[in-house]
Design a protein around this motif. Structure first.
Motif, PDB file in Angstrom:
ATOM      1  N   LEU A  10      28.966  -9.402 -16.076  1.00 36.63           N
ATOM      2  CA  LEU A  10      28.437 -10.354 -15.117  1.00 36.63           C
ATOM      3  C   LEU A  10      27.490  -9.614 -14.176  1.00 36.63           C
ATOM      4  N   VAL A  11      26.265 -10.132 -14.056  1.00 41.55           N
ATOM      5  CA  VAL A  11      25.267  -9.514 -13.183  1.00 41.55           C
ATOM      6  C   VAL A  11      24.944 -10.476 -12.052  1.00 41.55           C
ATOM      7  N   ARG A  12      25.003  -9.989 -10.828  1.00 40.57           N
ATOM      8  CA  ARG A  12      24.724 -10.814  -9.661  1.00 40.57           C
ATOM      9  C   ARG A  12      23.856 -10.031  -8.679  1.00 40.57           C
ATOM     10  N   GLY A  13      23.025 -10.775  -7.960  1.00 42.89           N
ATOM     11  CA  GLY A  13      22.267 -10.172  -6.881  1.00 42.89           C
ATOM     12  C   GLY A  13      23.158 -10.025  -5.657  1.00 42.89           C
ATOM     13  N   GLU A  14      22.878  -9.030  -4.861  1.00 35.39           N
ATOM     14  CA  GLU A  14      23.673  -8.819  -3.647  1.00 35.39           C
ATOM     15  C   GLU A  14      23.678 -10.092  -2.796  1.00 35.39           C
ATOM     16  N   GLY A  15      24.875 -10.481  -2.349  1.00 33.81           N
ATOM     17  CA  GLY A  15      24.997 -11.693  -1.546  1.00 33.81           C
ATOM     18  C   GLY A  15      25.393 -12.922  -2.342  1.00 33.81           C
TER      19      GLY A  15
END
Lengths: 113, 114
Positions: free
Chosen positions: A11-16
């Motif tokens: 799972l890849v997410r942007g900070e925040g």
């Protein structure tokens, strides 16, 4: 099933952003445990459940982390407002009772960019 | 505080030789110990466990020894095979207010040379 099933694998997410991880324990197992492994090294205990009830949450960073195990649904671990330091592999394990061997899934690799 | 650690971070052995992986623990009240094998990209795989009322337990090609006097745990693998190459973790069951969860050591990487 006969194995602990974790989704997604990566799972890849942007900070925040928010991240939500899922775990289906072995059928018949009453206990579910969540651990965080950073840099293929030590495991940090987060939280455990006995059926749908929280058994032990002493490892849980409560400000942004939450978890649930609801009847007839996979257990979930949710991280709000993710930070770079949340990047890790999150493992779920299940056991028949709290003093029986814990069997692990293959983890969800969470990458925060 | 509670902690579980390993003496050797890496171990390299020849195929067919026996391997011994060691672990020290600090909580004398711990009553349950477990060894896991972790291959790359996989979750920890249960190998063998032992309770504190025993000092030795054997499985298929593996033996766990527990010395409560010096708070030491070891995993012996007989006739080590290339498929045994992995990182091995010992773990101790949390005791007191955190019963049930496992406290892991740092891991030992076992490399088997053919």
């Amino acid at each position: 099933g006969e194995e602990v099933a974790q989704t997604p694998k990566h799972l890849v997410r942007g900070e925040g952003q928010k991240a939500k991880l899922y775990c289906a324990p072995i059928k018949g197992h009453s206990y579910v445990f969540w651990y965080q492994q950073v840099l293929k090294n030590e495991f940090k205990f987060l939280i455990s459940f006995q059926n749908e009830n929280v058994f032990d949450e002493t490892g849980m960073p409560k400000e942004r982390f939450s978890a649930k195990c609801l009847p007839n649904s996979p257990c979930s671990l949710e991280i709000q407002a993710t930070k770079l330091e949340d990047s890790a592999v999150y493992f779920c394990a299940s056991s028949q009772s709290h003093n029986q061997p814990q069997h692990f899934g293959d983890g969800t690799r969470l990458s925060i960019l | 505080g509670e902690s579980v650690g390993l003496h050797l971070p890496t171990l390299s052995v020849q195929e067919g030789d026996n391997s011994i992986i060691n672990c020290a623990y600090s909580n004398s009240a711990s009553d349950y110990f477990i060894w896991y094998k972790q291959e790359s990209g996989k979750g920890p795989q249960f190998i063998i466990d032992i309770r504190s009322n025993m000092d030795k337990r054997q499985g298929q090609r593996v033996t766990v020894l527990l010395n409560k006097t010096v708070k030491h745990l070891s995993l012996q693998i007989a006739a080590t095979q290339p498929g045994d190459s992995a990182v091995y973790f010992c773990a101790e069951r949390g005791y007191g207010g955190s019963q049930g969860n496992l406290i892991f050591g740092k891991g030992t990487k076992l490399s088997v040379k053919p």
